[in-house]
Scaffold this active site. Structure first.
Site: not given
Ligand SMILES: [Zn+2]
Length: 442
Positions: A79, A144
């Site tokens: 992401d 994340e």
């Molecule tokens: Zn990162």
């Protein structure tokens, strides 16, 4: 082993174009797109984790020849954070190639490393690389950028047996440090602890035309935030910082100042004249940082607000616990005003670190060669590494970069505009990872 940089570049471009933008909401991200891309690239399906539709992570494992040998995980997130195209030279999701560069959101955070990991792992998977003694695991992970809620946090909490490992490589790697003594390669061994707080002001609503005697929730909250922003942030020289300065080896006067709590802020002011990005980073690595980031209050122009809410991004150094954070907040806001403000935790996590020695450290040192040295580095941001470090895994952030971007400038690209990387750096990072895999068990 030399992995063609263009191969890693092609994969990076595809990942950038997948536009796996994580805005923090569960329905954003769409990392399933990049799981599909990586699956096609590797030619075999991984084990899927999908705690919310579209928020896919995928794991591939090559069994080692010795079931008792320690295992290594390559952990790459898929992401990225949002980007405002108006501030970019090339559209942020075009993956445009120009003059040796690849442009796009994620080019340094961290689709570059994720692509390099996939390329190195592919060689293990197809048997091009020497069969590893221990398991090699590649986890392409979602979410994340929103604290791993639908990614690493969820997977480690619910499927630890699938992702347990002895060693782990992930972000953040960075270009060589500015030093006059040889080449100093930063390797992330520690990170600060994110401790976000919500501040709430309370009031009593009434008609905006008659404010006399009303209790306006915005006013005390605004004052509290102003005081927080104006109060100097507590400085601390940690063991992690000492190890970094020793490895970096700036000239001795500067090194002394950077290790002296009374001279540190002055040294940072000097560095900022030449290298503001590096100075900002040094400040973050030596201070409890307190940054007001969100403010909401009131509902209508003619209504006295009865509530107001602010978020403050606080990052703790090793050794700074909840009590010391709250102590700083109360002192900065002042006892009288603190009575009027409610403080609650959004996230609460200590700093995490891994020891800068042992087989993985030596394998990385061997891979960068005798003419370069590794510098154990603490980063001010949080990565997924913390979910493994807290369970005993030794986790480092690595990458190798050519000299096209200086350390300070590189740091500014994280979540910033004009994120870009040279294709040459992609090749260097892929070769580094492949070399580390080849050396870990030898
Ligand atoms: Zn990162």
């Amino acid at each position: 082993m030399t992995i063609p940089a263009s191969e890693v570049g092609d994969l990076l471009v595809a990942l950038i174009r997948n536009e796996c933008v994580n805005d923090g909401s569960p329905d954003s991200g769409h990392e399933a797109r990049s799981v599909e891309t990586i699956t096609e690239y590797l030619g075999v399906a991984g084990r899927l984790f999908e705690p919310h539709p579209g928020r896919q992570s995928a794991l591939w494992r090559v069994r080692g020849t010795d079931p008792d040998a320690p295992s290594l995980m390559l952990l790459g997130h898929t992401d990225v954070v949002p980007a405002n195209p108006a501030t970019w030279t090339h559209p942020p999701f075009s993956g445009e190639r120009s003059g040796g560069w690849i442009w796009g959101r994620g080019a340094v955070d961290m689709l570059n490393v994720t692509a390099a990991m996939a390329a190195a792992f592919k060689r293990v998977l197809d048997g091009t690389a020497h069969p590893p003694e221990g398991d090699v695991i590649f986890l392409a992970v979602a979410d994340e950028e929103a604290a791993g809620t639908l990614g690493a946090r969820w997977i480690t909490e619910n499927h630890w047996d699938d992702v347990a490992c002895d060693y782990l490589l992930t972000e953040v790697g960075a270009p060589a440090l500015p030093t006059s003594v040889g080449t100093a390669i930063p390797v992330t061994v520690a990170e600060k602890g994110p401790n976000w707080r919500r501040l709430k002001g309370k009031g009593i609503s009434g008609h905006g035309s008659q404010p006399y005697g009303t209790l306006n929730a915005i006013v005390p909250l605004a004052e509290a935030i102003t005081r927080l922003a104006e109060t100097p942030m507590p400085v601390d020289v940690t063991d992690e910082w000492r190890a970094f300065v020793a490895g970096w080896a700036p000239e001795s006067d500067l090194a002394e100042a950077l290790l002296d709590v009374d001279r540190l802020d002055e040294a940072i002011d000097l560095i900022t004249l030449d290298d503001p990005g590096f100075a900002r980073w040094i400040h973050a690595c030596t201070h409890l940082t307190v940054t007001p980031t969100v403010l909401h209050g009131g509902v209508k122009s003619n209504v006295v607000p009865d509530s107001a809410v602010a978020s403050v991004d606080i990052r703790a150094l090793p050794g700074q616990d909840t009590a010391s954070i709250l102590d700083h907040l109360r002192k900065a806001i002042g006892p009288a005003l603190a009575e009027e403000i409610e403080i609650e935790a959004i996230t609460e996590a200590g700093a995490s670190s891994s020891v800068a020695s042992g087989p993985l450290w030596e394998a990385i040192g061997g891979a960068v060669g005798a003419e370069a040295r590794l510098v154990p580095t603490m980063i001010p941001v949080a990565t997924d590494a913390r979910f493994w470090r807290s369970r005993g895994t030794v986790a480092y952030g690595i990458g190798l970069y050519d000299d096209s971007v200086a350390f300070g400038e590189f740091l500014g690209m994280f979540h910033g505009a004009d994120e870009r990387i040279t294709e040459a750096s992609l090749g260097l990072t892929a070769d580094l990872i492949a070399d580390v895999i080849g050396r870990l068990w030898s």
